[in-house]
Design a protein around this motif. Structure first.
Motif, PDB file in Angstrom:
ATOM      1  N   ASN A   1       0.826  -1.208   0.000  1.00 34.66           N
ATOM      2  CA  ASN A   1       0.000   0.000   0.000  1.00 34.66           C
ATOM      3  C   ASN A   1       0.859   1.256   0.000  1.00 34.66           C
TER       4      ASN A   1
ATOM      5  N   THR B   1      -3.192   1.890   6.793  1.00 30.29           N
ATOM      6  CA  THR B   1      -3.251   1.357   5.432  1.00 30.29           C
ATOM      7  C   THR B   1      -1.856   1.158   4.858  1.00 30.29           C
ATOM      8  N   ILE B   2      -0.998   2.169   4.974  1.00 31.41           N
ATOM      9  CA  ILE B   2       0.329   2.053   4.353  1.00 31.41           C
ATOM     10  C   ILE B   2       1.244   1.107   5.103  1.00 31.41           C
TER      11      ILE B   2
ATOM     12  N   PHE C   1      -2.351  -6.114   0.738  1.00 33.96           N
ATOM     13  CA  PHE C   1      -2.986  -5.094  -0.082  1.00 33.96           C
ATOM     14  C   PHE C   1      -4.293  -4.644   0.560  1.00 33.96           C
ATOM     15  N   ALA C   2      -4.492  -3.322   0.636  1.00 37.79           N
ATOM     16  CA  ALA C   2      -5.738  -2.751   1.148  1.00 37.79           C
ATOM     17  C   ALA C   2      -6.397  -1.949   0.030  1.00 37.79           C
TER      18      ALA C   2
ATOM     19  N   SER D   1      -5.953   1.825  -0.403  1.00 34.74           N
ATOM     20  CA  SER D   1      -4.764   2.428  -1.001  1.00 34.74           C
ATOM     21  C   SER D   1      -5.016   2.836  -2.446  1.00 34.74           C
TER      22      SER D   1
END
Length: 156
Positions: free
Chosen positions: A64, A127-128, A133-134, A137
């Protein structure tokens, strides 16, 4: 014979060609330096306004962080390219307007993306930092690119 002589003289370079070529090469170098500096400023602006050490998250392969950073850099590049393209014809004025438009574009774009994150209540820090994977992002990446396009068009 005269037509052969005319063909040979047409192959000659115009007067001042070397000077023009040198000016063009110099302009390319100066715009490249300005572009690189603005890209670095843009990266650090994204890093500074994003929770966590973005460069470290990218180096460790957090997906992300990579997506958001890449979209932010692409957005910054769009702004800088348009700022250079629409800069004044005079080299000095063009360099100055590119720097000014580029810096304003970076500031506006970073503020707009952070505002969008706040309004949508995205936890960008989480998120980051996520190993997986989100989808959020992609929303942040789209915001980076969309706002970069808006700022770039505003420059023109």
């Amino acid at each position: 014979m005269t037509s052969q002589l005319a063909a040979v003289t047409n192959l000659a370079l115009p007067a001042g060609f070397g000077a023009d070529l040198g000016k063009g090469i110099g302009a390319i170098a100066l715009y490249a330096i300005i572009g690189l500096v603005l890209m670095l400023i843009g990266f650090y602006a994204i890093d500074w306004t994003t929770p966590g050490k973005l460069s470290e998250l990218v180096r460790t392969g957090k997906p992300n962080a990579v997506i958001i950073t890449a979209s932010g850099m692409l957005s910054m590049a769009l702004i800088i390219v348009v700022a250079i393209f629409f800069s004044a014809n005079d080299l000095t004025a063009g360099l100055i307007t590119s720097v000014v438009y580029g810096l304003i574009g970076i500031i506006v774009q970073v503020l707009a993306v952070r505002t969008l994150e706040w309004v949508t209540r995205l936890d960008i820090g989480q998120t980051i930092d996520d190993e997986k994977f989100a989808p959020a992002s992609v929303v942040v990446a789209a915001a980076h690119i969309a706002l970069g396009l808006i700022v770039a068009v505003a420059i023109s």
